[in-house]
Design an enzyme around this catalytic site. Structure first.
Site, mmCIF file in Angstrom:
data_model
loop_
_atom_site.group_PDB
_atom_site.id
_atom_site.type_symbol
_atom_site.label_atom_id
_atom_site.label_comp_id
_atom_site.label_asym_id
_atom_site.label_seq_id
_atom_site.Cartn_x
_atom_site.Cartn_y
_atom_site.Cartn_z
ATOM 1 C CB THR B 213 -0.840 0.010 1.299
ATOM 2 O OG1 THR B 213 -1.546 -1.203 1.395
ATOM 3 C CG2 THR B 213 -1.799 1.174 1.337
ATOM 4 C CG ASP B 244 -6.962 -0.774 5.573
ATOM 5 O OD1 ASP B 244 -6.548 -1.540 4.679
ATOM 6 O OD2 ASP B 244 -6.210 -0.035 6.233
ATOM 7 C CB THR B 264 0.418 0.140 4.921
ATOM 8 O OG1 THR B 264 0.801 -1.093 4.318
ATOM 9 C CG2 THR B 264 1.517 0.575 5.874
ATOM 10 N N GLY B 265 -1.530 -2.342 6.120
ATOM 11 C CA GLY B 265 -1.526 -3.531 6.970
ATOM 12 C C GLY B 265 -2.660 -4.449 6.606
ATOM 13 N N GLY B 267 -5.921 -5.253 6.200
ATOM 14 C CA GLY B 267 -7.054 -4.350 6.125
ATOM 15 C C GLY B 267 -8.199 -4.656 7.060
#
Lengths: 344, 344
Positions: B213, B244, B264-265, B267
């Protein structure tokens, strides 16, 4: 090695008993269920007494569905799903069966459900053939590794998990069809004669359509909160628009730390103002009570030109039903078994 | 009648001058731009020195794009769009051109942009042929009455408003193709031999893909905040899953009252925890400072098993770059013209 395993098992049992002890085990008396069937320019003049009774009866039935669950010790998440499902099955509300016709003659429905206990949630948007979009949202929540699925993909997943399918003809109701025809007819007549009235009526129609959403929030006898929202979308909705209903924090939110919220209104405003999360966040981080949180959130929304309403119940069983429109179909029932339904 | 019009015009000018006066007119010195290019299992062992240099150079260039705008008195919203656009155009990041291949060999990209000044925002999800999804999000924000559009509809709208189209072949990069091939190849080999390593590698690959992301947050010289996030989606993403990144309050949020955030991760965790809104809400309603807000939000996320990172800048120019993974591509530049980029 076996001894080590034995010690480990004991340890796991101990840990388990701690987290178990933290759960509210005994059934409290208190429970609350609040529902809405959309807000908008609903006034005495737009509803016949017969239709008003129909709406009120439907709201009462929806409350009964959820109350039966809460009363017998069922979970908030089960109760809000049941109440929303009842309203989806009614042709009166713009959700499920009663979804309005869009320009192409089909519906793109959105729904979301959230469990305040662990913040797990599920949402679907742009689904066209799920009988109960809220059931789809629940399946996404419980049976997928995802939170939010769209359109064909969402439907494929939900049907594979046993969601009820409904043909497009299921969503055809005389009531909505006549409303749609009348709208078209009115447009034409007014277009030919009076632009002032046109603007007025356009607005009224738009509002009625936009605010067509159903929702439920509940506090169960274990102290858990949950929220659910479902909508039939906008008439003439373009470009695969997604509204606030399926968005966690915008149209739907629940956390045992604060409250459960379901919104209805002009979705874009509710997304920008993260309305559902804001009501909860004011309580959680700012120590505001539910009424203050609701009022302040509503004031901000209104300042930006947003209109609509929301229902919310907090962890202590306080509840609010706020709207800045002429009316909002709404109702509440608590453990004292008193049911109250209102429109204006 | 003309006199009345004249009075009205005077009144409008007066009202306008009031709201004008409320704007911070004079250019302050202070500005901040923070960017990320995704977080995940990035370690010295997975990056060659050459590739590390490529990433750092790209981050520096992205910062320069945004800095040029902020330095000359441009707006935060313009700067974050420019920085994200640069990263979308780079094959290094999982957004725009560098988007990973999904199972069917095409991409479903998501993006969101939000202006902290007035909370206006725009988002697209599931778009396949927009050269710069962030440009699409900006167009939805500026040129539509909606906030969130999906797939074909989103694309139709954005292209009609002048968004750049890109053929599927544009998104084909040798780099990603080899990565994809290698992943397939590895899977096969490991599948045949060792299930332990399989699980490990599957996980590593999944993480790398999930966290791909890009994002930017900025404070401009007028005191405005803005945030932008863009992603190439998940490899093997099923059922038209929405993460997300395009969700206001989950992966992206900005308000001049508090801060701007891009995440970022994984979601799903970020949606449940409304991470971006929570960081801002803790500041806004709980008077926590940015670092405390970030740390407490990260702690909650971690407790639920969520991993990833976020960047944020507040209205005073404080900024954070937090992550609970091995690395996060990130960088910052402020009005002192010092640029810092880091990976681990």
């Amino acid at each position: 090695m076996n001894f080590l395993k034995f010690i480990l098992v004991l340890f796991v049992i101990y840990i388990d008993s701690i987290s178990f002890a933290q759960e509210p085990q005994e059934l409290k008396d208190k429970y609350v269920l609040v529902i809405h069937g959309g807000a908008g320019t609903i006034s005495k003049s737009t509803l016949t007494p017969e239709l008003e009774k129909e709406y009120k009866d439907a709201l009462k039935e929806a409350l009964k569905c959820g109350q039966n669950i809460l009363d017998t010790g069922g979970l908030a998440i089960t109760a809000v799903e049941a109440a929303v499902k009842y309203m989806e099955d009614s042709p009166l509300f713009n959700a499920g069966k009663g979804s309005v016709f869009n320009h192409e003659g089909y519906n793109e429905m959105d729904a979301c459900i959230m469990n305040g206990k662990d913040l797990t949630c599920g949402a679907v948007a742009g689904v066209t053939n799920l009988k109960n979009p809220i059931e789809g949202a629940r399946l996404v929540k419980d049976s997928s590794k995802y939170v939010f699925l769209y359109g064909d993909g969402a439907q494929e997943f939900c049907l594979s998990k046993g969601a009820a399918y409904a043909d497009s003809s299921y969503f055809f109701t005389d009531f909505r069809w006549k409303q749609y025809q009348k709208a078209l007819e009115k447009d034409t007549i007014i277009l030919d004669h009076d632009t002032t009235s046109l603007n007025y009526n356009y607005k009224a129609l738009e509002e009625l359509e936009k605010f067509g959403t159903v929702g439920a929030v509940a506090l169960d006898r274990y102290g858990n909160l949950a929220a659910a929202t479902s909508t039939g979308g906008l008439t003439n909705k373009e470009f695969n628009r997604i509204g606030d209903s399926p968005i966690v924090g915008a149209g739907t939110y629940a956390s045992n730390r604060s409250c459960a919220v379901s919104c209805t209104g002009k979705g874009e405003f509710f997304i920008r103002e993260t309305v559902a999360r804001d009501i909860a966040a004011r309580m959680e981080f700012g120590n505001q009570d539910l009424t203050e949180s609701g009022e302040k959130t509503m004031a901000r929304l209104e300042k930006k030109g947003g209109s609509g309403g929301f229902i919310s119940v907090d962890k202590r069983g306080n509840y609010i039903m706020m709207f800045n429109t002429k009316g909002m179909y709404r109702g509440v029932v608590t453990n004292d078994k008193k049911t109250s339904v209102k429109i204006y």
